[in-house]
Write a protein that holds these residues in place. Structure first.
Motif, PDB file in Angstrom:
ATOM      1  N   GLY A 125      40.704  44.491  48.077  1.00 55.23           N
ATOM      2  CA  GLY A 125      39.462  44.599  47.305  1.00 55.23           C
ATOM      3  C   GLY A 125      38.723  45.908  47.504  1.00 55.23           C
ATOM      4  N   ILE A 159      37.901  48.803  44.728  1.00 56.10           N
ATOM      5  CA  ILE A 159      36.527  49.221  44.426  1.00 56.10           C
ATOM      6  C   ILE A 159      36.398  50.734  44.557  1.00 56.10           C
ATOM      7  CG2 ILE A 159      34.131  49.114  45.247  1.00 56.10           C
ATOM      8  CD1 ILE A 159      34.715  46.121  45.907  1.00 56.10           C
ATOM      9  N   ILE A 171      30.760  45.866  39.343  1.00 56.26           N
ATOM     10  CA  ILE A 171      31.121  45.325  40.651  1.00 56.26           C
ATOM     11  C   ILE A 171      29.920  44.641  41.288  1.00 56.26           C
ATOM     12  CG2 ILE A 171      31.786  45.977  43.006  1.00 56.26           C
ATOM     13  CD1 ILE A 171      33.541  48.181  41.646  1.00 56.26           C
ATOM     14  N   ARG A 210      29.385  41.230  39.932  1.00 50.97           N
ATOM     15  CA  ARG A 210      30.370  40.279  40.469  1.00 50.97           C
ATOM     16  C   ARG A 210      30.037  39.904  41.905  1.00 50.97           C
ATOM     17  NH1 ARG A 210      35.212  40.429  37.072  1.00 50.97           N
ATOM     18  NH2 ARG A 210      34.792  41.869  35.405  1.00 50.97           N
ATOM     19  N   CYS A 242      32.235  35.601  44.410  1.00 51.46           N
ATOM     20  CA  CYS A 242      32.410  37.033  44.167  1.00 51.46           C
ATOM     21  C   CYS A 242      33.833  37.515  44.421  1.00 51.46           C
ATOM     22  CB  CYS A 242      31.422  37.835  45.006  1.00 51.46           C
ATOM     23  SG  CYS A 242      31.599  37.616  46.782  1.00 51.46           S
ATOM     24  N   LEU A 261      36.268  39.398  41.768  1.00 51.86           N
ATOM     25  CA  LEU A 261      36.887  40.701  42.014  1.00 51.86           C
ATOM     26  C   LEU A 261      38.398  40.612  41.868  1.00 51.86           C
ATOM     27  CD1 LEU A 261      34.762  41.973  45.020  1.00 51.86           C
ATOM     28  CD2 LEU A 261      34.794  42.905  42.710  1.00 51.86           C
TER      29      LEU A 261
END
Length: 146
Positions: free
Chosen positions: A43, A47, A99, A102, A108, A112
């Motif tokens: 994750g 990001i 983001i 989310r 969350c 993602l």
């Protein structure tokens, strides 16, 4: 005897409820661990990649680099360089806003995952294309030079 049976039934009921609660907590803990592992292993990288690859970010960084290059050659471009630095410092990225939305949700990590993980069908299709492409490219042209 009847009083003993009633007490045993109560104790058994409490024991069963405690066991169900423990199972539920174990399941929740396992999900939290899985979510943590995914965020750590995948994750965060997704990001960061999203931020770095965001068109807004790429455009401003390119402008910043160009202005820095020009500033190295001409003193009168320092104002442009300062403006480019200011634009970068005040940059708003849609990807970050997406983001953040989310991350505000209770689920969350699941959101993602949906954002970053490709469906298995897509991955399998790409692997098959890559494999068939490699087979087609392999071998000789069928002619031999003397």
């Amino acid at each position: 005897m009847l009083g003993v049976t009633a007490r045993v039934t109560k104790v058994e009921t409490r024991a069963r409820q405690a066991e169900e609660a423990r199972d539920g907590l174990t399941t929740s803990l396992n999900q939290v661990k899985a979510d943590r592992d995914w965020m750590r292993d995948q994750g965060i990288g997704h990001i960061v990649g999203t931020i770095l690859d965001a068109p807004e970010n790429v455009a401003v960084v390119n402008e910043l680099k160009e202005c820095a290059r020009r500033a190295g050659f001409k003193a009168d471009t320092e104002g442009l360089y300062a403006a480019a630095v200011d634009a970068y410092n005040n940059l708003s990225l849609f990807a970050i806003e997406d983001i953040e939305k989310r991350l505000e949700a209770e689920d969350c990590v699941d959101r993602l995952r949906l954002l970053y993980e490709r469906p298995e069908e897509e991955e399998e299709g790409e692997e098959e294309e890559a494999a068939s492409g490699a087979k087609e490219d392999a071998g000789t042209s069928g002619t031999k030079e003397n």
